[in-house]
Design an enzyme around this catalytic site. Sequence first.
Site, mmCIF file in Angstrom:
data_model
loop_
_atom_site.group_PDB
_atom_site.id
_atom_site.type_symbol
_atom_site.label_atom_id
_atom_site.label_comp_id
_atom_site.label_asym_id
_atom_site.label_seq_id
_atom_site.Cartn_x
_atom_site.Cartn_y
_atom_site.Cartn_z
ATOM 1 N N LYS A 41 -0.340 -15.457 -6.584
ATOM 2 C CA LYS A 41 1.003 -15.507 -7.142
ATOM 3 C C LYS A 41 1.875 -14.409 -6.545
ATOM 4 O O LYS A 41 3.074 -14.403 -6.717
ATOM 5 C CB LYS A 41 0.942 -15.276 -8.658
ATOM 6 C CG LYS A 41 0.023 -16.213 -9.398
ATOM 7 C CD LYS A 41 -0.138 -15.739 -10.863
ATOM 8 C CE LYS A 41 -1.270 -16.486 -11.504
ATOM 9 N NZ LYS A 41 -1.705 -15.853 -12.768
ATOM 10 N N GLY A 42 1.223 -13.476 -5.842
ATOM 11 C CA GLY A 42 1.919 -12.267 -5.415
ATOM 12 C C GLY A 42 3.088 -12.481 -4.478
ATOM 13 O O GLY A 42 4.012 -11.671 -4.432
ATOM 14 N N GLU A 72 2.690 -14.032 2.541
ATOM 15 C CA GLU A 72 1.712 -13.268 1.763
ATOM 16 C C GLU A 72 2.335 -11.943 1.337
ATOM 17 O O GLU A 72 3.181 -11.392 2.046
ATOM 18 C CB GLU A 72 0.463 -13.060 2.645
ATOM 19 C CG GLU A 72 -0.616 -12.178 2.101
ATOM 20 C CD GLU A 72 -1.337 -12.724 0.873
ATOM 21 O OE1 GLU A 72 -0.637 -13.072 -0.092
ATOM 22 O OE2 GLU A 72 -2.571 -12.760 0.865
ATOM 23 N N ASP A 84 -4.199 -6.695 3.759
ATOM 24 C CA ASP A 84 -5.022 -5.528 3.452
ATOM 25 C C ASP A 84 -6.243 -5.535 4.385
ATOM 26 O O ASP A 84 -6.121 -5.194 5.555
ATOM 27 C CB ASP A 84 -5.399 -5.605 1.966
ATOM 28 C CG ASP A 84 -6.152 -4.398 1.456
ATOM 29 O OD1 ASP A 84 -6.040 -3.328 2.049
ATOM 30 O OD2 ASP A 84 -6.862 -4.525 0.433
ATOM 31 N N LYS A 86 -1.236 -2.965 5.040
ATOM 32 C CA LYS A 86 -2.066 -1.752 4.943
ATOM 33 C C LYS A 86 -2.956 -1.740 6.180
ATOM 34 O O LYS A 86 -4.152 -2.043 6.117
ATOM 35 C CB LYS A 86 -2.940 -1.808 3.690
ATOM 36 C CG LYS A 86 -2.217 -1.597 2.377
ATOM 37 C CD LYS A 86 -3.262 -1.412 1.268
ATOM 38 C CE LYS A 86 -2.642 -1.568 -0.087
ATOM 39 N NZ LYS A 86 -3.663 -1.586 -1.160
ATOM 40 N N VAL A 137 -0.499 -0.714 -4.770
ATOM 41 C CA VAL A 137 0.903 -0.878 -5.152
ATOM 42 C C VAL A 137 1.092 -2.101 -6.047
ATOM 43 O O VAL A 137 0.321 -3.060 -5.987
ATOM 44 C CB VAL A 137 1.815 -0.999 -3.910
ATOM 45 C CG1 VAL A 137 1.886 0.323 -3.157
ATOM 46 C CG2 VAL A 137 1.355 -2.118 -2.985
ATOM 47 N N ASP A 178 0.600 -7.411 -8.487
ATOM 48 C CA ASP A 178 0.086 -7.099 -9.823
ATOM 49 C C ASP A 178 -1.089 -6.140 -9.796
ATOM 50 O O ASP A 178 -1.713 -5.921 -8.765
ATOM 51 C CB ASP A 178 -0.394 -8.383 -10.503
ATOM 52 C CG ASP A 178 -1.732 -8.866 -9.919
ATOM 53 O OD1 ASP A 178 -1.850 -8.934 -8.682
ATOM 54 O OD2 ASP A 178 -2.659 -9.140 -10.703
HETATM 55 P P1 IMP Z 1 -7.081 -8.937 1.948
HETATM 56 O O1 IMP Z 1 -7.827 -10.234 1.949
HETATM 57 O O2 IMP Z 1 -7.992 -7.757 1.767
HETATM 58 O O3 IMP Z 1 -6.155 -8.765 3.127
HETATM 59 O O4 IMP Z 1 -6.274 -8.881 0.609
HETATM 60 C C1 IMP Z 1 -5.099 -9.479 0.408
HETATM 61 C C2 IMP Z 1 -4.829 -9.573 -1.066
HETATM 62 O O5 IMP Z 1 -5.351 -8.485 -1.805
HETATM 63 C C3 IMP Z 1 -3.340 -9.523 -1.310
HETATM 64 O O6 IMP Z 1 -2.775 -10.785 -1.242
HETATM 65 C C4 IMP Z 1 -3.279 -8.974 -2.713
HETATM 66 O O7 IMP Z 1 -3.410 -10.034 -3.632
HETATM 67 C C5 IMP Z 1 -4.482 -8.101 -2.837
HETATM 68 N N1 IMP Z 1 -4.104 -6.684 -2.685
HETATM 69 C C6 IMP Z 1 -4.451 -5.853 -1.678
HETATM 70 N N2 IMP Z 1 -3.922 -4.641 -1.855
HETATM 71 C C7 IMP Z 1 -3.204 -4.711 -2.988
HETATM 72 C C8 IMP Z 1 -2.368 -3.761 -3.684
HETATM 73 O O8 IMP Z 1 -2.179 -2.600 -3.289
HETATM 74 N N3 IMP Z 1 -1.769 -4.218 -4.808
HETATM 75 C C9 IMP Z 1 -1.916 -5.493 -5.276
HETATM 76 N N4 IMP Z 1 -2.677 -6.395 -4.654
HETATM 77 C C10 IMP Z 1 -3.319 -6.006 -3.518
#
Ligand code: IMP
Length: 181
Positions: free
Chosen positions: A46-47, A102, A106, A134, A156, A162
Site C-alpha cells: 500500500k506504500g 514503489e 531497500d 536506501k 522512515v 508505514d
Molecule cells: P526490499 O524488498 O527490501 O527492497 O523492500 C522494499 C519494501 O520494504 C518497501 O516497499 C517497504 O514496504 C519496505 N520498507 C523498507 N524500508 C522501509 C522503511 O524505512 N519504512 C517503511 N517500509 C520500508
Amino acid sequence: MRSQSNGTQLKVMITREQIARRVEELAADISRDFAGQSVIFVGVLKGATIFLSDLARHSSVDATFDFISVASYGDGRESSGEVRLNKDVDTPIEGKNVILVEDILDTGLTLSFLRKLFLAHQPRALKIAALLDKASRRVEPVNADYVGFVIPDEFVVGYGMDYAERYRNLPDICVLPPELA
Ligand code: IMP
C-alpha cells in the site's frame, strides 16, 4: 523540524515541499520519456499509493492505473527475505509501457522479484519509479529508473509508508526512532 501523529512527534527527514518538488521533476521526466504514448502506472500496495497519485497527476502521459500486492515485510522492520505475490495486476501488460511504482527500494528483493515477473509477460517497456532508495542496503542488484531521494539506512514513515500500518497519512517523510518500533 517535527511532524505530529496522534501526539507522537517524529523527526522530519524530507518535508512535504521537498517531496512535492521532486515528484514534479520525476513526473516531468516520465512525461518526456513517454511523450505521446500510453503508460500503465502499477503501484505496489500500500506504500506507493500516495506517491503514485501525485506522480501520475503531474505527468502529462495518457495513463491508467493498476495495483499489485506483495508480502515481504511483516509487521516489523526487517524483511523476511522472501517475496510472495498476493494480488496480481487486473489488466494484461503484454506490449504495454509499464512503470512500476514503489515507495522504497531497500534490499531490492521485492523489485527484483517483480521485475522478473513483469518481464516474463513481455511489456513494451518496463521502468521502475522509487520514491526512496536506501542504496547502502542493497542485496539484489536492481536500480530504479526514476529515483526521488537516496536516503541513509534509517526506518522512515509517512507519505504512504508505514510501521505496522500506522503513520501512512503523515504528509512529511519522518524517521521512526527505535523506541517506537
Ligand atoms: P526490499 O524488498 O527490501 O527492497 O523492500 C522494499 C519494501 O520494504 C518497501 O516497499 C517497504 O514496504 C519496505 N520498507 C523498507 N524500508 C522501509 C522503511 O524505512 N519504512 C517503511 N517500509 C520500508
